[in-house]
Design an enzyme around this catalytic site. Sequence first.
Site, short mmCIF file in Angstrom:
data_model
loop_
_atom_site.label_atom_id
_atom_site.label_comp_id
_atom_site.label_asym_id
_atom_site.label_seq_id
_atom_site.Cartn_x
_atom_site.Cartn_y
_atom_site.Cartn_z
N GLU A 3 118.31 128.88 78.37
CA GLU A 3 118.10 127.58 77.73
C GLU A 3 117.06 126.83 78.54
O GLU A 3 117.36 126.33 79.63
CB GLU A 3 119.42 126.80 77.65
CG GLU A 3 120.50 127.49 76.83
CD GLU A 3 120.16 127.63 75.36
OE1 GLU A 3 119.19 126.99 74.92
OE2 GLU A 3 120.85 128.37 74.65
N CYS A 45 116.48 117.87 77.97
CA CYS A 45 115.63 118.99 77.56
C CYS A 45 115.16 118.86 76.12
O CYS A 45 114.12 119.41 75.76
CB CYS A 45 116.35 120.31 77.78
SG CYS A 45 117.92 120.46 76.89
#
Length: 453
Positions: free
Chosen positions: A208, A242
């Site tokens: 990720e 993010c």
Amino acid sequence: MIESIIETQRKYFDDGKTLDVRTRLSYLKALKKAIVANESKIAAALKTDLGKSPSESYMTEIGMVLEDLSCHIKHLKKWTKPKRRRSPLAQFPSKSYILPSPYGNTLIISPWNYPFLLSMQPLVGAIGAGNTALLKPSRASAATSAVMKELIESVFPQGLAACVYGTDGINDEILTYKFDYVFFTGGKDVGKKVYEAASKNLTPVTLELGGKSPVVIDKTAKIDLAAKRVVFGKFLNVGQTCVAPDYVIAHESVADKFVQCLKKYIAKFYPDALGNDSYGKIISARHYDRVKNLIGGSIVCGGDFDDEKRKIEPTVIYPATIDDPAMQEEIFGPVLPVLTYSTEEQLLEIISKHPTPLAFYLFTSKKKTEKRLLPRVAFGGGCVNDTIIHIASTYIPFGGVGGSGIGSYHGAKSFETFSHMKSVLKKSNTIDLPIRYTPYSKGKDKMIRFFMK
């Protein structure tokens, strides 16, 4: 110490102690109970590390972990059951099914920006799927890492789950050991090292990562609402997210109005940002200096900072250009460049200048625009007419694609990510059709061709 923990977990798994679903559920319930009991302690640690308010800590971290735990506790028995599949006629009589099975010993490496959420969510998936888990959180968020270590040690035997962090070179050391699955959340540079290390043992991974996630404001968007939701998504956790909107591309006909609305909501949500105790801080001096150096060009809002507190005001750059410092890398801070476009081709050209983003946000009132743009832009996940909230759902998977990551998780997908789906065909041992055995004949060949076509 790490080697001893890994050996303990290897034996724990090999002894079959993770396989019983009722035992898995009991540990997940115990973890949920421990999190609820220690909520104030977790929130205090997040305040120390990132300056988060208790409300933000619950909304963006603690509450989301509890929701994922509730989802696993409710559905785990169903998820673990074999899934029936059709058998081909040529294999008559037989039964086919898929059997979810744990990989074994898993490694979870988590980042500092949402240290509790991005550690505990994959941990829930790993334990729910029947694996052991070694968690390695970031030492940059040391207070939260310490609380998580205490929490894990109070709930799990070390053979099932353990937490290690805090020493120089620990990532390099831990990656020298063989695991059965590696789950990494963080930056691309470290992600590449994790991928390389895992490849030596052909270990499957979830990565990720991140990227410059664009926001598109077309001329039909509800401008005031769009600005409100962009401000929420961008400056939550002071931009250290993010999937935060990294930059905006607004249609030239609405860009001025959009920026004015941005300024309005920044003033409303973050009055006196540098002195506002509910407005967070940059995690470290290194990251603080990096974000400060991205501030440049035409600043129309914010731009001030406090070196001692490591705080940077919500800052808007308009009109930004593709050559501005803030457009050269993922910002990961409270700086928002706003560019303009006149045609969709120009818009797509701007987006294509950067690697595949983790998220994409489109504000429009036209379904045709939505149907046209969503397939043309490569991205991990995203929203139409909102920002970042897609990550809060346990019903849709979250993850990247291309340069923004490999694999996904959340809810049922977390269970699937940490499970190997074994394919099993169970054949009858009372009937054995002779057509597959030699010697072959025209009659057998005819039958085979009848079944297999």
